[in-house]
Design a protein around this motif. Structure first.
Motif, PDB file in Angstrom:
ATOM      1  N   GLU A  27      24.615  59.744  12.979  1.00 28.89           N
ATOM      2  CA  GLU A  27      26.107  60.177  12.605  1.00 28.89           C
ATOM      3  C   GLU A  27      26.198  59.451  10.978  1.00 28.89           C
ATOM      4  OE1 GLU A  27      28.499  58.185  15.492  1.00 28.89           O
ATOM      5  OE2 GLU A  27      27.935  59.725  16.854  1.00 28.89           O
ATOM      6  N   GLY A  28      25.105  59.187  10.218  1.00 26.54           N
ATOM      7  CA  GLY A  28      25.301  58.931   9.003  1.00 26.54           C
ATOM      8  C   GLY A  28      25.056  57.307   8.677  1.00 26.54           C
ATOM      9  N   ALA A  29      24.648  56.571   9.731  1.00 23.70           N
ATOM     10  CA  ALA A  29      24.589  55.275   9.477  1.00 23.70           C
ATOM     11  C   ALA A  29      23.092  54.937   8.774  1.00 23.70           C
ATOM     12  CB  ALA A  29      24.466  54.321  10.747  1.00 23.70           C
ATOM     13  N   ASN A  30      22.765  53.861   8.477  1.00 23.59           N
ATOM     14  CA  ASN A  30      21.685  53.575   7.831  1.00 23.59           C
ATOM     15  C   ASN A  30      20.620  52.301   8.431  1.00 23.59           C
ATOM     16  OD1 ASN A  30      19.740  54.007   5.596  1.00 23.59           O
ATOM     17  ND2 ASN A  30      20.766  52.963   4.084  1.00 23.59           N
TER      18      ASN A  30
ATOM     19  N   ASP B 250      10.966  50.117   5.044  1.00 25.94           N
ATOM     20  CA  ASP B 250      12.102  50.526   4.717  1.00 25.94           C
ATOM     21  C   ASP B 250      12.311  52.116   5.125  1.00 25.94           C
ATOM     22  OD1 ASP B 250      14.551  50.570   3.160  1.00 25.94           O
ATOM     23  OD2 ASP B 250      13.589  51.794   1.433  1.00 25.94           O
ATOM     24  N   GLU B 251      11.809  52.309   6.262  1.00 22.75           N
ATOM     25  CA  GLU B 251      11.602  53.666   6.829  1.00 22.75           C
ATOM     26  C   GLU B 251      13.052  53.705   7.592  1.00 22.75           C
ATOM     27  OE1 GLU B 251       8.209  55.259   9.197  1.00 22.75           O
ATOM     28  OE2 GLU B 251       7.846  53.231   8.859  1.00 22.75           O
ATOM     29  N   LEU B 252      14.041  54.703   7.769  1.00 22.96           N
ATOM     30  CA  LEU B 252      15.020  55.078   8.606  1.00 22.96           C
ATOM     31  C   LEU B 252      14.449  54.928  10.141  1.00 22.96           C
ATOM     32  CD1 LEU B 252      17.717  55.664   8.173  1.00 22.96           C
ATOM     33  CD2 LEU B 252      17.239  58.182   8.787  1.00 22.96           C
TER      34      LEU B 252
ATOM     35  N   ILE C 261      30.293  50.731   3.660  1.00 24.48           N
ATOM     36  CA  ILE C 261      29.834  49.640   4.330  1.00 24.48           C
ATOM     37  C   ILE C 261      29.700  49.893   5.766  1.00 24.48           C
ATOM     38  CG2 ILE C 261      29.660  47.093   4.653  1.00 24.48           C
ATOM     39  CD1 ILE C 261      30.420  46.864   1.454  1.00 24.48           C
ATOM     40  N   LEU C 262      30.987  50.129   6.190  1.00 26.20           N
ATOM     41  CA  LEU C 262      31.184  50.320   7.585  1.00 26.20           C
ATOM     42  C   LEU C 262      30.510  51.644   8.050  1.00 26.20           C
ATOM     43  CD1 LEU C 262      34.949  49.651   7.916  1.00 26.20           C
ATOM     44  CD2 LEU C 262      32.941  48.413   9.063  1.00 26.20           C
TER      45      LEU C 262
ATOM     46  N   VAL D 247      21.037  48.691   5.635  1.00 27.36           N
ATOM     47  CA  VAL D 247      21.104  48.670   4.367  1.00 27.36           C
ATOM     48  C   VAL D 247      22.262  49.418   3.686  1.00 27.36           C
ATOM     49  CG1 VAL D 247      19.701  49.329   2.176  1.00 27.36           C
ATOM     50  CG2 VAL D 247      18.602  48.786   4.281  1.00 27.36           C
ATOM     51  N   PHE D 248      23.052  48.858   2.825  1.00 27.07           N
ATOM     52  CA  PHE D 248      23.937  49.319   2.028  1.00 27.07           C
ATOM     53  C   PHE D 248      23.951  48.742   0.613  1.00 27.07           C
ATOM     54  CE2 PHE D 248      25.528  45.814   4.403  1.00 27.07           C
ATOM     55  CZ  PHE D 248      26.434  44.916   3.499  1.00 27.07           C
TER      56      PHE D 248
END
Length: 119
Positions: free
Chosen positions: A19-22, A29-31, A73-74, A46-47
């Motif tokens: 849903e677009g988080a990180n 540093d891999e998603l 950030i949220l 990470v933001f």
């Protein structure tokens, strides 16, 4: 605590990433993905924020300073629907995935001001 709620937390982080988080593996540093989420790995959100710009926002019956880019950030933590109430169920024990409330239930839950994002 090793292995404590690893499976349910990983399911949640993967859903939020969809849903677009990180959520990322901190050493590479891999998603975070279905293929790289072994127990014991360092996972973080990470933001990009310097926290140099702050704005006053209403919080219950007072106001507090929050970063100007608080929405980004949220989203990094909870995805695009960060402001949609979820039903955690199970007494918060992580034994079932969170479920989003319907739009009608969401509006009703948010009436009367901010509340925690879990009901």
């Amino acid at each position: 605590l090793a292995r404590y709620n690893h499976e349910s937390h990983t399911r949640e982080m993967l859903r939020y990433n969809d849903e677009g988080a990180n959520y990322r593996l901190l050493d590479t540093d891999e998603l975070l993905s279905q293929d790289n989420n072994e127990d014991g790995l360092q996972i973080g959100t990470v933001f990009d924020s310097t926290f140099e710009c702050m704005v006053l926002k209403q919080f219950y019956f007072t106001t507090i300073y929050v970063p100007c880019d608080y929405e980004a950030i949220l989203q990094a933590f909870y995805g695009r629907d960060w402001n949609h109430v979820e039903n955690r169920g199970g007494g918060g024990k992580g034994n079932r995935p969170a479920e989003k409330l319907s739009n009608k239930e969401n509006r009703k839950s948010l009436q009367g001001g901010p509340k925690p994002l879990c009901t």
